[in-house]
Design an enzyme around this catalytic site. Structure first.
Site, short mmCIF file in Angstrom:
data_model
loop_
_atom_site.label_atom_id
_atom_site.label_comp_id
_atom_site.label_asym_id
_atom_site.label_seq_id
_atom_site.Cartn_x
_atom_site.Cartn_y
_atom_site.Cartn_z
CB SER A 30 -15.69 -4.75 -2.63
OG SER A 30 -15.25 -4.12 -3.82
CG HIS A 32 -12.96 -2.91 0.23
ND1 HIS A 32 -11.84 -2.94 1.03
CD2 HIS A 32 -12.52 -3.24 -1.02
CE1 HIS A 32 -10.78 -3.28 0.32
NE2 HIS A 32 -11.16 -3.47 -0.93
CG HIS A 58 -7.63 -2.21 -1.73
ND1 HIS A 58 -8.07 -3.40 -2.28
CD2 HIS A 58 -6.27 -2.27 -1.78
CE1 HIS A 58 -7.04 -4.13 -2.65
NE2 HIS A 58 -5.93 -3.47 -2.37
CG MET A 67 -4.45 -8.19 -2.59
SD MET A 67 -6.09 -7.45 -2.45
CE MET A 67 -6.95 -8.16 -3.86
CG ASP A 119 -10.09 -7.27 -1.53
OD1 ASP A 119 -11.11 -7.70 -2.09
OD2 ASP A 119 -9.59 -6.14 -1.77
C1 DX5 Z 1 -9.99 -6.78 -6.45
C2 DX5 Z 1 -10.59 -5.85 -5.42
C3 DX5 Z 1 -11.68 -6.45 -4.61
C4 DX5 Z 1 -12.89 -6.93 -5.38
C5 DX5 Z 1 -13.35 -8.21 -4.74
O1 DX5 Z 1 -8.78 -6.28 -6.89
O2 DX5 Z 1 -9.59 -5.41 -4.50
O3 DX5 Z 1 -12.06 -5.61 -3.52
O4 DX5 Z 1 -13.95 -6.02 -5.39
O5 DX5 Z 1 -14.37 -8.75 -5.50
P1 DX5 Z 1 -14.99 -10.20 -5.25
O6 DX5 Z 1 -15.49 -10.26 -3.84
O7 DX5 Z 1 -16.08 -10.26 -6.26
O8 DX5 Z 1 -13.89 -11.21 -5.51
ZN ZN Z 2 -10.13 -4.34 -2.60
#
Ligand code: DX5
Ligand code: ZN
Length: 226
Positions: free
Chosen positions: A9, A34, A67, A138, A176
């Site tokens: 991401s 992502h 996303h 999520m 995610d």
């Molecule tokens: C949060 C996002 C994620 C985020 C994850 O709402 O959808 O994609 O970037 O970040 P990490 O891996 O740092 O938890």
């Molecule tokens: Zn995400």
């Protein structure tokens, strides 16, 4: 057999050198990028929009996994497709009709993803699993990177995975939020196969972090004789 895929991401990337960061994840074996889109309404924060998707499209052949954490995704589907998205994931809890969103995304030729927040009952979305390509579960509250994995997610992933296998559906499970070297093993074990990771990849050396996660993904690939 569903393939294990790493989807870094870029929310956690250094956008001043985004091109280099994307090259690093390509070299490290990631297959998806992502891209988190936030509108400040569906989630409290703001992030990337359509121009960022176009710019990333120009510099990589990786799958652009968009996303949408936005309240009215329907309005923007075509713009994200024109910008170069390969896969579009909307939230089941957005204000638009899931069936209509699935139909519109499908028409564009893009992959169709649907996401659920941690507090939505997983059984509610079973009715869509034969119509979508990917379910995004999520594993933190959407909105910010760097949060801690919510433990109750493990059971939700297992439930969705059992439903998908017992109904012989062709649907990926993406996770995610809060993915670390410890939690990645847990989610893979219970059936997730598309792994989003922000901080875990972009804190430090993105290429070697990707390699490390790819090793875990490859060694736990279901269905392979180890
Ligand atoms: C949060 C996002 C994620 C985020 C994850 O709402 O959808 O994609 O970037 O970040 P990490 O891996 O740092 O938890
Ligand atoms: Zn995400």
């Amino acid at each position: 057999m569903r393939q294990n895929i790493l989807a870094p991401s870029i929310l956690a990337a250094d956008c001043a050198v985004l091109g280099e960061q994307i090259k690093a994840i390509e070299n490290g074996g990631a297959k998806y990028v992502h891209i988190d889109v936030m509108d400040g309404v569906f989630v409290p924060s703001l992030s990337f929009g359509i121009p960022v998707v176009s710019s990333v499209r120009r510099i990589t052949g990786l799958t652009l996994d968009v996303h949408l954490m936005i309240i009215h995704p329907l309005k923007y589907i075509r713009s994200f497709v024109e910008a170069g998205a390969d896969s579009i994931t909307f939230h089941y809890e957005s204000e638009d009709d899931p069936d209509e969103l699935i139909r519109v995304i499908r028409e564009t030729g893009c992959k169709v993803g649907m996401s659920v927040r941690p507090d939505t009952r997983i059984e509610e979305i079973y009715q869509y699993l034969d119509k979508i390509d990917m379910l995004l579960i999520m594993t933190v509250q959407p909105g910010f990177g760097g949060q801690k994995y919510i433990r109750e997610s493990t059971m939700r992933i297992a439930q969705a995975s059992n439903y998908i296998s017992s109904h012989k559906l062709d649907c990926d499970i993406e996770v995610d939020g809060g993915i670390t070297e410890e939690t990645v093993r847990i989610v893979l074990e219970v059936g997730a196969n598309v792994i989003v990771a922000g901080s875990a990849i972009f804190k430090g050396d993105a290429e070697s972090n990707c390699r490390k996660y790819m090793e875990i993904l490859n060694s736990t690939q279901k269905g392979e004789v180890l």
